[in-house]
Design a protein around this motif. Sequence first.
Motif, short mmCIF file in Angstrom:
data_model
loop_
_atom_site.label_atom_id
_atom_site.label_comp_id
_atom_site.label_asym_id
_atom_site.label_seq_id
_atom_site.Cartn_x
_atom_site.Cartn_y
_atom_site.Cartn_z
N GLU A 68 22.04 15.13 -47.72
CA GLU A 68 22.70 15.00 -49.02
C GLU A 68 23.98 14.18 -48.90
O GLU A 68 24.25 13.31 -49.75
N TYR A 69 24.75 14.43 -47.86
CA TYR A 69 25.98 13.65 -47.67
C TYR A 69 25.64 12.21 -47.34
O TYR A 69 26.28 11.28 -47.86
N CYS A 70 24.63 12.01 -46.51
CA CYS A 70 24.26 10.64 -46.12
C CYS A 70 23.79 9.82 -47.32
O CYS A 70 24.14 8.65 -47.47
N ARG A 71 23.00 10.43 -48.19
CA ARG A 71 22.56 9.72 -49.40
C ARG A 71 23.75 9.36 -50.26
O ARG A 71 23.83 8.26 -50.82
N LEU A 72 24.70 10.27 -50.39
CA LEU A 72 25.88 10.04 -51.20
C LEU A 72 26.69 8.87 -50.66
O LEU A 72 27.18 8.03 -51.42
N ILE A 73 26.82 8.81 -49.34
CA ILE A 73 27.68 7.83 -48.70
C ILE A 73 26.98 6.49 -48.47
O ILE A 73 27.59 5.49 -48.10
N GLY A 74 25.64 6.47 -48.70
CA GLY A 74 24.91 5.21 -48.59
C GLY A 74 24.13 5.01 -47.31
O GLY A 74 23.75 3.88 -46.98
N LEU A 75 23.85 6.10 -46.58
CA LEU A 75 23.06 6.02 -45.35
C LEU A 75 21.67 6.59 -45.60
O LEU A 75 21.49 7.47 -46.45
N ASP A 76 20.69 6.11 -44.87
CA ASP A 76 19.30 6.50 -45.10
C ASP A 76 18.97 7.87 -44.54
O ASP A 76 18.17 8.62 -45.12
N GLN A 77 19.55 8.23 -43.40
CA GLN A 77 19.19 9.48 -42.74
C GLN A 77 20.36 9.98 -41.89
O GLN A 77 21.28 9.20 -41.57
N PRO A 78 20.36 11.27 -41.55
CA PRO A 78 21.48 11.85 -40.80
C PRO A 78 21.83 11.11 -39.52
O PRO A 78 23.00 10.97 -39.17
N GLN A 79 20.81 10.62 -38.81
CA GLN A 79 21.08 9.93 -37.54
C GLN A 79 21.94 8.69 -37.72
O GLN A 79 22.63 8.24 -36.79
N ASP A 80 21.91 8.12 -38.93
CA ASP A 80 22.65 6.88 -39.16
C ASP A 80 24.17 7.08 -39.16
O ASP A 80 24.92 6.10 -39.04
N CYS A 81 24.60 8.31 -39.31
CA CYS A 81 26.06 8.55 -39.34
C CYS A 81 26.64 8.75 -37.95
O CYS A 81 27.85 8.63 -37.76
N ILE A 82 25.80 9.07 -36.98
CA ILE A 82 26.28 9.41 -35.64
C ILE A 82 27.04 8.24 -35.02
O ILE A 82 26.55 7.10 -35.00
N GLY A 83 28.24 8.51 -34.54
CA GLY A 83 29.05 7.48 -33.91
C GLY A 83 29.90 6.68 -34.87
O GLY A 83 30.69 5.84 -34.45
N LYS A 84 29.77 6.93 -36.17
CA LYS A 84 30.56 6.21 -37.17
C LYS A 84 31.79 7.04 -37.57
O LYS A 84 31.83 8.25 -37.39
N THR A 85 32.78 6.35 -38.11
CA THR A 85 33.94 7.00 -38.69
C THR A 85 33.92 6.77 -40.19
O THR A 85 33.07 6.05 -40.71
N ASP A 86 34.88 7.38 -40.89
CA ASP A 86 34.96 7.18 -42.34
C ASP A 86 35.22 5.72 -42.70
O ASP A 86 34.90 5.29 -43.81
N TYR A 87 35.80 4.97 -41.77
CA TYR A 87 36.04 3.55 -42.01
C TYR A 87 34.75 2.72 -41.98
O TYR A 87 34.73 1.61 -42.50
N ASP A 88 33.71 3.25 -41.35
CA ASP A 88 32.47 2.49 -41.14
C ASP A 88 31.42 2.72 -42.21
O ASP A 88 30.36 2.08 -42.17
N MET A 89 31.67 3.63 -43.15
CA MET A 89 30.63 3.99 -44.11
C MET A 89 30.45 2.92 -45.18
O MET A 89 31.42 2.29 -45.62
N PRO A 90 29.20 2.70 -45.63
CA PRO A 90 28.91 1.68 -46.66
C PRO A 90 29.22 2.21 -48.05
O PRO A 90 28.35 2.30 -48.92
N SER A 91 30.47 2.58 -48.27
CA SER A 91 30.86 3.24 -49.52
C SER A 91 32.32 2.93 -49.82
O SER A 91 33.13 2.74 -48.89
#
Length: 236
Positions: free
Chosen positions: A37-60
Motif C-alpha cells: 500500500e505504501y509502495c503504490r502510494l509512493i509510486g513503486l511497483d512492489q515492496p522490493q523496489d523500496c529496499i536500499g532507497k531513502t525518502d530522497y529517492d522516491m518517485p513522488s
Amino acid sequence: MNHPLSPVPPALSMLEQLPGCWGCKDKQSVFVYANSEYCRLIGLDQPQDCIGKTDYDMPSPTTRCAHQFQAQDSYVMETGKRLRVLDIHPYANGRWHAHLFTKTPWYNDNGDVCGVMFCGQELSDTAILEVGHWICHAVTHPKEALTDHHHHEPRIHLTTREQEVLFLHLHGKKPQVIAHTLSVSVKTIENHFAHLREKFEANSKAALLERALAQGFGSAIPESLLTQQLSVVLRD
C-alpha cells in the motif's frame, strides 16, 4: 548506502496483511521494507523496489519533505519516543492525500535501536482531538458531559487562515512553528491569535483551545491545508 535485495523476513511480510501504510528503515533512514500500500502510494511497483532507497529517492513529490522525514526518524531513534505526524502531500498518482503517521523505534533482539518503524492511516476526516477532549471532559465533569454542548453554542465563523492557525494550535504547535508551516511571519500569526481569542471570548491560548474543542473545532482538517504540502509532528 545500498542494501542487497533479499527475501523479506516473515515478521515483515505480516505487514502486508495490515490495513494502511507500514514499513521500516535502518539507522541511516534507508528503507529496509515497506508494504504494498505504501509502495503504490509512493509510486513503486512492489515492496522490493523500496529496499536500499531513502525518502530522497522516491518517485513522488514527497521528496520535497525528505529532510523533515529523516529529522523525525532521527528524533525517534535518539529519544526512543514515538511521534505522530500529519502528512499532507501530492503523491505519485497526482492526487493529494492526508495521512496520520506514527513512527516508533525499531529494536533488535538485543534491545538496541536498529531503525524506525512507521504506520500510516489515510485521513478524510479526523476526530482524534475532539474524542480525546470529550473523554477527558467526561471524567472531570461527568454531569456536563451528558449535555450537548454543540447544540447550545453557535458555530463561530473563521477565515481560512484562522482555521489553519487554530487547527495547528490545537495540535500543540507554537506560533513560530505555525508561522514556518504557513510561510508567514510570527507577528502575523500572533495577530490571528488575537482575532481568534476575541471571537471565542478567550483571554488566553489555553482558554482558546478549550473553547474551540468544546465547539467541535479540530474534528476535521481545514480544506485549505489539503492543498498545502506539509509534514507536521502532532502533540501526543
